[in-house]
Design an enzyme around this catalytic site. Sequence first.
Site, PDB file in Angstrom:
ATOM      1  N   GLU A   1      10.629  -8.320  -3.506  1.00 51.13           N
ATOM      2  CA  GLU A   1      11.344  -6.952  -2.980  1.00 51.13           C
ATOM      3  C   GLU A   1      10.455  -6.666  -1.532  1.00 51.13           C
ATOM      4  OE1 GLU A   1      13.283  -5.366  -4.670  1.00 51.13           O
ATOM      5  OE2 GLU A   1      12.972  -6.209  -6.822  1.00 51.13           O
ATOM      6  N   LEU A   2      11.416  -6.998  -0.633  1.00 52.69           N
ATOM      7  CA  LEU A   2      10.853  -7.010   0.832  1.00 52.69           C
ATOM      8  C   LEU A   2      11.182  -5.662   1.579  1.00 52.69           C
ATOM      9  CD1 LEU A   2      11.723 -10.616   1.262  1.00 52.69           C
ATOM     10  CD2 LEU A   2       9.701  -9.798   0.375  1.00 52.69           C
TER      11      LEU A   2
ATOM     12  N   GLU B   1      12.655  -2.674  10.929  1.00 53.04           N
ATOM     13  CA  GLU B   1      12.514  -1.732   9.887  1.00 53.04           C
ATOM     14  C   GLU B   1      11.481  -0.785  10.577  1.00 53.04           C
ATOM     15  OE1 GLU B   1       9.848  -2.911   6.646  1.00 53.04           O
ATOM     16  OE2 GLU B   1      10.787  -1.255   5.371  1.00 53.04           O
TER      17      GLU B   1
ATOM     18  N   LYS C   1      -2.523  -8.342  -7.724  1.00 50.60           N
ATOM     19  CA  LYS C   1      -3.367  -8.263  -6.440  1.00 50.60           C
ATOM     20  C   LYS C   1      -2.944  -7.006  -5.747  1.00 50.60           C
ATOM     21  CE  LYS C   1      -3.511  -9.459  -2.384  1.00 50.60           C
ATOM     22  NZ  LYS C   1      -3.999  -8.116  -1.629  1.00 50.60           N
ATOM     23  N   PRO C   2      -3.653  -5.668  -5.827  1.00 52.13           N
ATOM     24  CA  PRO C   2      -3.077  -4.871  -4.998  1.00 52.13           C
ATOM     25  C   PRO C   2      -3.407  -4.919  -3.510  1.00 52.13           C
ATOM     26  CG  PRO C   2      -4.739  -4.143  -6.411  1.00 52.13           C
ATOM     27  CD  PRO C   2      -5.029  -5.506  -6.499  1.00 52.13           C
ATOM     28  N   ALA C   3      -2.834  -4.198  -2.701  1.00 56.28           N
ATOM     29  CA  ALA C   3      -3.135  -4.330  -0.997  1.00 56.28           C
ATOM     30  C   ALA C   3      -4.734  -3.952  -1.390  1.00 56.28           C
ATOM     31  CB  ALA C   3      -2.302  -3.437  -0.254  1.00 56.28           C
ATOM     32  N   SER C   4      -5.273  -4.561  -0.127  1.00 54.53           N
ATOM     33  CA  SER C   4      -6.765  -4.348  -0.028  1.00 54.53           C
ATOM     34  C   SER C   4      -7.132  -2.928   0.388  1.00 54.53           C
ATOM     35  CB  SER C   4      -7.381  -5.338   0.773  1.00 54.53           C
ATOM     36  OG  SER C   4      -6.629  -5.435   1.987  1.00 54.53           O
TER      37      SER C   4
ATOM     38  N   CYS D   1      10.234   1.771   1.269  1.00 52.39           N
ATOM     39  CA  CYS D   1      11.064   0.618   1.366  1.00 52.39           C
ATOM     40  C   CYS D   1      12.666   1.107   1.233  1.00 52.39           C
ATOM     41  CB  CYS D   1      10.859  -0.339   0.441  1.00 52.39           C
ATOM     42  SG  CYS D   1      10.946   0.240  -1.386  1.00 52.39           S
TER      43      CYS D   1
ATOM     44  N   GLY E   1       6.439  -6.467  -0.618  1.00 52.33           N
ATOM     45  CA  GLY E   1       6.019  -6.405   0.653  1.00 52.33           C
ATOM     46  C   GLY E   1       6.717  -6.554   1.848  1.00 52.33           C
TER      47      GLY E   1
ATOM     48  N   TRP F   1       0.682  -1.318  -0.057  1.00 53.32           N
ATOM     49  CA  TRP F   1      -0.082  -0.035  -0.045  1.00 53.32           C
ATOM     50  C   TRP F   1       0.874   1.278   0.110  1.00 53.32           C
ATOM     51  CZ3 TRP F   1       1.826   2.560   4.211  1.00 53.32           C
ATOM     52  CH2 TRP F   1       2.205   1.477   5.285  1.00 53.32           C
TER      53      TRP F   1
HETATM   54  P1  NAD Z   1       2.570  -6.872   3.243  1.00 53.05           P
HETATM   55  O1  NAD Z   1       3.611  -7.990   3.041  1.00 53.05           O
HETATM   56  O2  NAD Z   1       1.646  -6.884   4.597  1.00 53.05           O
HETATM   57  O3  NAD Z   1       1.287  -6.863   2.013  1.00 53.05           O
HETATM   58  C1  NAD Z   1       1.783  -6.716   0.625  1.00 53.05           C
HETATM   59  C2  NAD Z   1       0.951  -7.612  -0.442  1.00 53.05           C
HETATM   60  O4  NAD Z   1       0.930  -8.745   0.113  1.00 53.05           O
HETATM   61  C3  NAD Z   1      -0.688  -7.108  -0.356  1.00 53.05           C
HETATM   62  O5  NAD Z   1      -1.234  -7.155  -1.331  1.00 53.05           O
HETATM   63  C4  NAD Z   1      -1.196  -7.917   0.792  1.00 53.05           C
HETATM   64  O6  NAD Z   1      -2.550  -8.014   0.574  1.00 53.05           O
HETATM   65  C5  NAD Z   1      -0.557  -9.342   0.169  1.00 53.05           C
HETATM   66  N1  NAD Z   1      -0.433 -10.514   1.061  1.00 53.05           N
HETATM   67  C6  NAD Z   1      -0.375 -10.594   2.525  1.00 53.05           C
HETATM   68  N2  NAD Z   1      -0.485 -11.889   2.702  1.00 53.05           N
HETATM   69  C7  NAD Z   1      -0.401 -12.595   1.561  1.00 53.05           C
HETATM   70  C8  NAD Z   1      -0.024 -13.931   1.522  1.00 53.05           C
HETATM   71  N3  NAD Z   1      -0.025 -14.779   2.491  1.00 53.05           N
HETATM   72  N4  NAD Z   1       0.067 -14.585   0.085  1.00 53.05           N
HETATM   73  C9  NAD Z   1       0.065 -13.528  -0.724  1.00 53.05           C
HETATM   74  N5  NAD Z   1       0.047 -12.315  -0.668  1.00 53.05           N
HETATM   75  C10 NAD Z   1      -0.157 -11.799   0.592  1.00 53.05           C
HETATM   76  O7  NAD Z   1       3.333  -5.573   3.201  1.00 53.05           O
HETATM   77  P2  NAD Z   1       2.674  -4.117   3.201  1.00 53.05           P
HETATM   78  O8  NAD Z   1       2.492  -3.663   4.688  1.00 53.05           O
HETATM   79  O9  NAD Z   1       1.655  -3.736   2.588  1.00 53.05           O
HETATM   80  O10 NAD Z   1       3.698  -3.074   2.596  1.00 53.05           O
HETATM   81  C11 NAD Z   1       4.974  -2.503   3.464  1.00 53.05           C
HETATM   82  C12 NAD Z   1       6.105  -3.417   3.485  1.00 53.05           C
HETATM   83  O11 NAD Z   1       6.507  -3.611   1.950  1.00 53.05           O
HETATM   84  C13 NAD Z   1       7.414  -2.974   3.994  1.00 53.05           C
HETATM   85  O12 NAD Z   1       8.121  -3.865   4.797  1.00 53.05           O
HETATM   86  C14 NAD Z   1       8.353  -2.188   2.831  1.00 53.05           C
HETATM   87  O13 NAD Z   1       9.585  -2.173   3.331  1.00 53.05           O
HETATM   88  C15 NAD Z   1       7.901  -3.390   2.022  1.00 53.05           C
HETATM   89  N6  NAD Z   1       8.260  -2.725   0.523  1.00 53.05           N
HETATM   90  C16 NAD Z   1       9.512  -3.144   0.003  1.00 53.05           C
HETATM   91  C17 NAD Z   1       9.696  -2.650  -1.344  1.00 53.05           C
HETATM   92  C18 NAD Z   1      10.843  -3.127  -2.192  1.00 53.05           C
HETATM   93  O14 NAD Z   1      10.991  -2.628  -3.326  1.00 53.05           O
HETATM   94  N7  NAD Z   1      11.838  -3.852  -1.667  1.00 53.05           N
HETATM   95  C19 NAD Z   1       8.727  -1.445  -1.905  1.00 53.05           C
HETATM   96  C20 NAD Z   1       7.862  -1.143  -1.168  1.00 53.05           C
HETATM   97  C21 NAD Z   1       7.720  -1.714   0.082  1.00 53.05           C
END
Ligand code: NAD
Length: 479
Positions: A247-248, A383, A172-175, A281, A225, A148
């Site tokens: 990309e975490l 983080e 699938k975007p974030a909900s 990130c 994520g 998100w």
């Molecule tokens: P998140 O992992 O909670 O969610 C990301 C996406 O994954 C959402 O669409 C979510 O619905 C989905 N998701 C959740 N559980 C899942 C599952 N079991 N299977 C498949 N999909 C699932 O992350 P967030 O809180 O939305 O984003 C923030 C994080 O993302 C931070 O840690 C940030 O550093 C990281 N991030 C990394 C980069 C990069 O390029 N390295 C860029 C932006 C954000």
Amino acid sequence: MATSMLIAGETVGAKSGKTLEVRNPANGEVVDTVPKGSLADVDAAVDAAAKAFPAWASLSGAKRAQLMHEAARKVKAAVPEIAKLLTLEQGKPLAHAVLEASRVSENLDYYAGLADKLRGDYVPLEDANKFGLTLRRPVGVVVAITPWNFPLTLMANKVAPALAAGCTVVLKPASTTPLATQRTIEIINSVGLPAGVLNTVHGPGGEIGDALVSHKKVNKIAFTGQTETGKRIMQLAAQNVTRVTLELGGSDPMIVCDDADIRRATAATAIGRFFNAGQACLAVKRVYLFEAIAQEFMQKIADRAAKEWPVGDGLKEGVKMGPLHTERQRAEVEAQVADAVKRGAKVLAGGKRPEGKEFEKGWFMEATVLTDVPEDSRMATEEVFGPALPVFIVKDLDEAIAKSNASVYGLGSSIWTKDLAKARKAAEQIEAGYTWVNDIQVAYDQLPFGGAKQSGFGKEHGIEALDGYLEKKSVVLAY
Ligand code: NAD
């Protein structure tokens, strides 16, 4: 108004008829609803992408390029509309939402420019009556999952190279941020993409994520994520040996040497930490200061935090920092700050919620700077995904690099110095996917971007991103 999903070229609701509310983080009001997808919708979207794949893969690169350039043009024209949706659902200031929406168009153009330049190799072999070739074939159906914080750019980072390579996509975007993404996808689709090339499903990752990731017809998962979610995806992907790029999370160090330009370094630190309310990130998340400049740096960064980052509703003129995206996200950052303070850290700026009626219903927090943060505290080891910055003092570059590397993460990093030898040492020794020298942490389309260690693997941006969507096949021709 209700937003849809896009499956097999049609805008549709969830088969169950269920919907999800999307709320404005600045005031809690409902912005819109989206379909709450279920397993049946996941199946429909993946089936559509699988069916569309052979024809899309065999379309000429020039034709794919033409469609993508046209999509870039249409997205650019719609930036004001898309950006407003993004601010309403995500919280970021409108000017920053405009920047982000514009990047989608640039990214589409960049990969469109490569779509007709993909090629393999001619390989001479020892036997005179034979020669080898390598072909580059699209991997197939791609599941793209986005967070998100930058919903649009992180979507484009996956969709654009996937389409250029000849893959079809289920996104699938974030909900909590599906609206601007869905609108953008519909615009891209409207240029005449064949039905099923580009699909979306909406819903919480915890509910439909597993089904998407472990679907047998999916050939590649492009995920951005949290590290914990990435680990789960990697495990699930192993069942079908599905390719992944992850990309975490990150905890980017910045090293400021005693010969640094402090005015420029503090300006870059403030942007690097407070842009997007710190929910990035790639962001300056830990600063290591040489002793000689530490007091001056701390004074200047505290001043900038207090004076240059007005907080408020992203639609309000002059606001530079919107709310945090969710109540939970703010609570997490506040808990990290409280942990540091309880253990002896000093607050140099911010550290609390802004006061006043306009802030009561949103998830606002002031730009915050702390010093004397214990090195085993949450702010130093986890983080921090919000506008709170810990600064530390070090005796020399070796200590700064050692502390930079004492993290499970390895995404970005930066060093400020006029000494090329120091810059080179940092570039070579910091364990990260990117090092900026005397510059702000901005990622470029032209340069590959991706993490080391638990920040993930695989590249986005650059020609290298295409490697994640193509497979090399060797061919031997005998005559
Ligand atoms: P998140 O992992 O909670 O969610 C990301 C996406 O994954 C959402 O669409 C979510 O619905 C989905 N998701 C959740 N559980 C899942 C599952 N079991 N299977 C498949 N999909 C699932 O992350 P967030 O809180 O939305 O984003 C923030 C994080 O993302 C931070 O840690 C940030 O550093 C990281 N991030 C990394 C980069 C990069 O390029 N390295 C860029 C932006 C954000």
